[in-house]
Design a protein around this motif. Structure first.
Motif, mmCIF file in Angstrom:
data_model
loop_
_atom_site.group_PDB
_atom_site.id
_atom_site.type_symbol
_atom_site.label_atom_id
_atom_site.label_comp_id
_atom_site.label_asym_id
_atom_site.label_seq_id
_atom_site.Cartn_x
_atom_site.Cartn_y
_atom_site.Cartn_z
ATOM 1 N N HIS A 12 -9.963 0.682 -3.626
ATOM 2 C CA HIS A 12 -11.062 1.123 -2.765
ATOM 3 C C HIS A 12 -11.372 2.558 -3.159
ATOM 4 O O HIS A 12 -10.486 3.409 -3.200
ATOM 5 C CB HIS A 12 -10.672 1.052 -1.286
ATOM 6 N N SER A 54 -15.044 0.508 -8.096
ATOM 7 C CA SER A 54 -13.734 -0.088 -7.921
ATOM 8 C C SER A 54 -13.138 -0.352 -9.296
ATOM 9 O O SER A 54 -13.609 0.177 -10.312
ATOM 10 C CB SER A 54 -13.846 -1.377 -7.107
ATOM 11 N N THR A 70 -16.645 -2.001 2.562
ATOM 12 C CA THR A 70 -15.599 -3.006 2.415
ATOM 13 C C THR A 70 -15.647 -3.570 0.997
ATOM 14 O O THR A 70 -16.681 -4.089 0.559
ATOM 15 C CB THR A 70 -15.781 -4.151 3.427
ATOM 16 N N LEU A 106 -4.190 -0.856 -3.600
ATOM 17 C CA LEU A 106 -3.202 -1.839 -3.185
ATOM 18 C C LEU A 106 -2.554 -2.364 -4.456
ATOM 19 O O LEU A 106 -3.255 -2.759 -5.389
ATOM 20 C CB LEU A 106 -3.875 -2.971 -2.420
ATOM 21 N N LEU A 157 -10.511 -4.474 1.455
ATOM 22 C CA LEU A 157 -10.008 -3.110 1.500
ATOM 23 C C LEU A 157 -11.017 -2.224 2.217
ATOM 24 O O LEU A 157 -12.219 -2.262 1.909
ATOM 25 C CB LEU A 157 -9.764 -2.567 0.090
ATOM 26 N N GLY A 201 -5.663 3.856 4.508
ATOM 27 C CA GLY A 201 -6.268 2.683 3.881
ATOM 28 C C GLY A 201 -5.808 1.403 4.542
ATOM 29 O O GLY A 201 -4.649 1.271 4.931
ATOM 30 N N GLU A 202 -6.714 0.479 4.705
ATOM 31 C CA GLU A 202 -6.407 -0.789 5.363
ATOM 32 C C GLU A 202 -6.674 -1.945 4.401
ATOM 33 O O GLU A 202 -7.705 -1.998 3.738
ATOM 34 C CB GLU A 202 -7.269 -0.963 6.623
ATOM 35 N N ALA A 203 -5.730 -2.871 4.326
ATOM 36 C CA ALA A 203 -5.893 -4.100 3.548
ATOM 37 C C ALA A 203 -5.664 -5.274 4.482
ATOM 38 O O ALA A 203 -4.661 -5.319 5.205
ATOM 39 C CB ALA A 203 -4.907 -4.141 2.393
ATOM 40 N N ASN A 238 0.859 -1.186 0.000
ATOM 41 C CA ASN A 238 0.000 0.000 0.000
ATOM 42 C C ASN A 238 0.893 1.233 0.000
ATOM 43 O O ASN A 238 1.533 1.527 1.006
ATOM 44 C CB ASN A 238 -0.906 -0.006 1.234
#
Length: 824
Positions: free
Chosen positions: A231, A113, A238, A89, A81, A70-72, A65
């Protein structure tokens, strides 16, 4: 930077627009729209097709990333994501030419997306990731599958004012119309999983959503870059991704599956003071190895498929092959490998022709190969050791000459068998079935005919499944070629009985039935573009027996119905009863409409289509071959066909002969195969060729090549019908033994199966005698000819129960092992 989209997209727009307009939804949407195969089957299917996982299912190894937010995370084998701002990502590795497959599940509510490809990362920029993106559009706009240039040029295809550069606005109306067609508009499953497949080869970009092609475009801005997933930035949403795979291109199947065989000259002849001609006896794809000639300067090696006045023809007709390679003379010891000249079409990966897939390459370490029988070495003295020259011929590494055999009392048929069997062997050089040496690409119809003959000549036929997978990713444009993919899958399943292989590929076949072009009556419609280009009937065009193209075409619909019947059978095999029932319902509707609208009651035969009274042989032998002619109409159709000559090409002749043999008109089939004149396999065998041709003669197809396996139909017709061995159940657990002797006095042979060879030996006279040997694990249903006055069947000298139906005795029950039958 940019090529006009009309060259790549206008034909697709016309096809998909027309496909959607006349059609209505089938009784079950599931048989029109492929489902995404999940779980272990989906993963195994990709691996079996040669893909490499981009995601290992447990952690984010290989991904990063580049954003500070942002979270993966990995959840149950998926990448999730989460973010409140847009981020991507991306892979740690860059890729150039490839086919990438990613499954996406959008969240409910506002969502957008996509898949980045050949993308770039600028760590110092506000918009860190930029480049090509395959759009996943969850809005009512429905531009999923569109080509977007993230953080750079905006929308490419489709294009729109204010969101696209001027260079793309020229096709704004065309591209938006394209995305409004129902098949493209509805390609995305808004509330489920969607498979995105993106192929990049040179400057050609192709995007598919759930099997529907949405983009085929040329753009040379980026040649390599990262793969990424997006994302869009909706807080609390999500985005889910799974089954991320890539196949780097080009694939070279021959690398693992084909071997070079060194062959000695059959004869050597000194033509002049400077030229020596070497004959290897047959045509094969290869090049030569020769001791380094001594001296200074250069010599020339000429390769040829054809002679003229005793010399290699250097200006042969059509795409009959000739080429010349200069070699250096020298004093060093050793051997030159002399490559064949390179034809650009044989290595082309991104041609200018719309929908022309990449050529199948051969391994670079081989050096280039071409088909040739003769070489002439020019400029080397008479004392040179010409007997040490070797042809390096390419054949399937597992080819077994002893796997099959055929011999009968008709010597011409024996020569035809030898020609056709060798044709199948010689054309295994690429590791998948190709159309000869003009383009070196697989075509669906060519491949199916090749597949049938490979099954009956060799005992290791994994090439059929490889070719199927290749064509599913590199399909061609003709209408009837798509249903041939269903035929290929069904034939592979019947041959090997591998239900898991079938299950992994079943869903993708739904797009090949032409059901998206069918209407409320179940029949396929053909718009102007289909009638003028896509509907084939036969090839070349002048082989169509005057066929008249109409909106509802008898031949196209015969293929459509047969494909649906095989899909229903395969759906049952994998346990998908809902699909099987839906297909059966559609088949019943289409069959009734087929008879009502396309059969000429007065003439007793089928018309070419609606709104015409013309009846070609094709409009009748295809329905007969596919079992679409009702019993009460069969005699009339067959009687009419028996009056006809070979009024079709070598391709369609496979089906013409199948129709005749299956309808107990074997004498007519053999008469056509053995006919005098230039429209028969007798003519090919008499010509001296060692590989079958693409057409009956040059005058019927002036650009034909002389190394075309679709011309080798007797390689399967003779074992399947004259010897009479065919699979009855998948994997040859049960065979049908149904000899068609006609006026042949005797025949014997060996038919390869996955369980071992079937051996058959019969004589045909006042009595009919058949010796049959089945491999372990196989039983057979036996149908024997009923000579005039015959009263019963004996097995190993003992009378057995048998029922006479028409001109055949049907032995009750099944047999195993070795049995000798006598009909008397």
């Amino acid at each position: 930077m940019f090529s006009r989209p009309g060259l790549m997209m206008s034909g697709l727009v016309a096809l998909l627009t027309a496909s959607a307009c006349p059609a209505s939804d089938p009784p079950a949407a599931s048989i029109q729209k492929p489902a995404v195969v999940s779980g272990e089957s989906g993963y195994a299917a990709m691996v079996s097709r040669g893909y490499t996982p981009l995601f290992n299912g447990t952690d984010l190894t290989g991904w990063r990333n580049p954003y500070p937010y942002g979270e993966a995370k990995v959840v149950d084998g998926e990448i999730h994501l989460l973010a409140d701002k847009k981020f991507f990502l991306v892979t740690e590795k860059k890729y150039s030419d490839f086919r990438v497959s990613v499954e996406i599940h959008l969240p409910e509510g506002p969502a957008n997306s996509g898949v980045m490809f050949r993308a770039h990362v600028d760590e110092d920029a506000a918009k860190k990731v930029y480049g090509y993106q395959a759009e996943c559009d969850g809005s009512d706009r429905r531009w999923s599958g569109g080509l977007y240039d993230e953080a750079r040029r905006g929308w490419i295809w489709p294009s729109t004012k204010g969101r696209s550069k001027d260079q793309f606005l020229a096709h704004a109306e065309e591209s938006q119309q394209f995305f409004a067609t129902p098949r493209v508009r509805d390609a995305l499953n808004r509330n489920g999983w969607n498979r995105y497949e993106i192929t990049c080869v040179d400057d050609v970009i192709r995007i598919e959503v759930n099997g529907v092609e949405t983009v085929r475009f040329r753009d040379a801005t980026d040649a390599s870059g990262y793969i990424g997933i997006q994302h869009h930035g909706e807080k609390g949403q999500t985005y889910r991704f799974r089954n991320l795979f890539i196949k780097e291109l080009p694939e070279i199947p021959a690398q693992q599956h084909v071997a070079l065989t060194e062959q000695q000259p059959l004869s050597i002849k000194r033509i002049s003071e400077t030229v020596t001609q070497i004959d290897f006896g047959t045509v094969a794809f290869g090049n030569i190895a020769m001791p380094v000639p001594s001296g200074r300067g250069t010599a020339n090696v000429h390769f040829g498929e054809k002679l003229k006045d005793g010399r290699i023809d250097q200006t042969p007709p059509g795409t009959v092959r000739y080429g010349m390679t200069p070699i250096r003379l020298g004093q060093q010891l050793g051997t030159w490998v002399v490559p064949a000249p390179v034809d650009p079409r044989n290595v082309q990966q991104s041609g200018l022709i719309y929908a022309n897939p990449p050529a199948v390459l051969t391994p670079p370490q081989w050096q280039p190969v071409m088909p040739f029988r003769w070489v002439e070495i020019e400029g080397v003295g008479p004392d040179y050791p010409f007997d040490l020259v070797r042809r390096r011929a390419a054949y399937s590494a597992t080819w077994n000459d002893d796997a099959s055999a055929f011999e009968c009392s008709n010597e011409t048929l024996n020569r035809i068998w030898d020609l056709c069997k060798y044709s199948i062997k010689a054309t295994t050089f690429a590791g998948v079935y190709v159309d000869g040496d003009r383009e070196r690409i697989p075509y669906e119809a060519d491949a199916y005919l090749n597949q049938l003959s490979h099954y009956t000549t060799d005992d290791d036929v994994k090439m059929a499944a490889r070719t199927f997978d290749w064509l599913m990713e590199n399909g061609t444009w003709p209408s009837e070629w798509a249903p041939h993919m269903v035929f290929m899958a069904h034939a592979e399943w019947m041959h090997n009985g591998d239900t898991e292989w079938l299950k992994q590929r079943y869903e993708s076949l739904k797009a090949k039935t032409l059901i998206h072009r069918s209407g409320e009556d179940g029949l396929v419609r053909s718009d102007e573009a289909d009638q003028n280009r896509h509907d084939i009937v036969d090839w070349p065009k002048q082989e169509r027996d005057g066929f008249v193209f109409t909106e509802i075409n008898t031949v196209v619909n015969a293929f459509h119905i047969k494909a649906m019947e095989q899909m229903a059978e395969m759906a049952n095999a994998i346990g998908n009863e809902a699909d099987a029932d839906a297909f059966e319902s559609r088949i019943k509707l289409a069959r009734a409409s087929f008879q009502d609208k396309l059969f000429d009651q007065d003439a007793g035969i089928y018309r070419d289509g609606i709104e015409t009274d013309h009846s070609s042989v094709h409009a009748n032998f295809f329905p007969l071959a596919f079992g679409l002619v009702p019993d009460e109409k069969r005699d009339g159709v067959l009687s009419w066909l028996k009056q006809k000559k070979m009024q079709c090409s070598v391709y369609a002749a496979q089906y013409f002969m199948d129709a005749l043999f299956s309808a107990d008109a074997s004498q007519k089939a053999l008469d056509l195969i053995l006919a005098d004149g230039d429209r028969s396999w007798k003519h090919m065998a008499d010509s001296g060729t060692t590989i079958t041709w693409e057409a009956w003669e040059m005058k019927y197809k002036p650009n034909q090549d002389w190394n075309h396996a679709w011309g080798a139909a007797p390689a399967n017709l003779l074992p399947r019908h004259v010897l009479g061995a065919q699979p009855r159940t998948p994997g040859w657990t049960t065979a049908t033994i149904r000899p068609c002797p006609a006026d042949i006095e005797s025949a014997r042979g060996k038919v390869p199966t996955p369980r071992g060879p079937i051996k058959i030996d019969w004589t045909n006279g006042e009595a009919f005698n058949l010796s049959l040997s089945l491999p372990d694990g196989m039983s057979a249903v036996v149908e024997l000819p009923a000579p005039d006055g015959s009263t019963g069947v004996f097995a190993d000298g003992t009378a057995v129960a048998a029922t006479k139906r028409g001109d055949r005795w049907h032995v009750d029950g099944e047999v195993t092992g070795s049995v000798r039958f006598e009909v008397k």
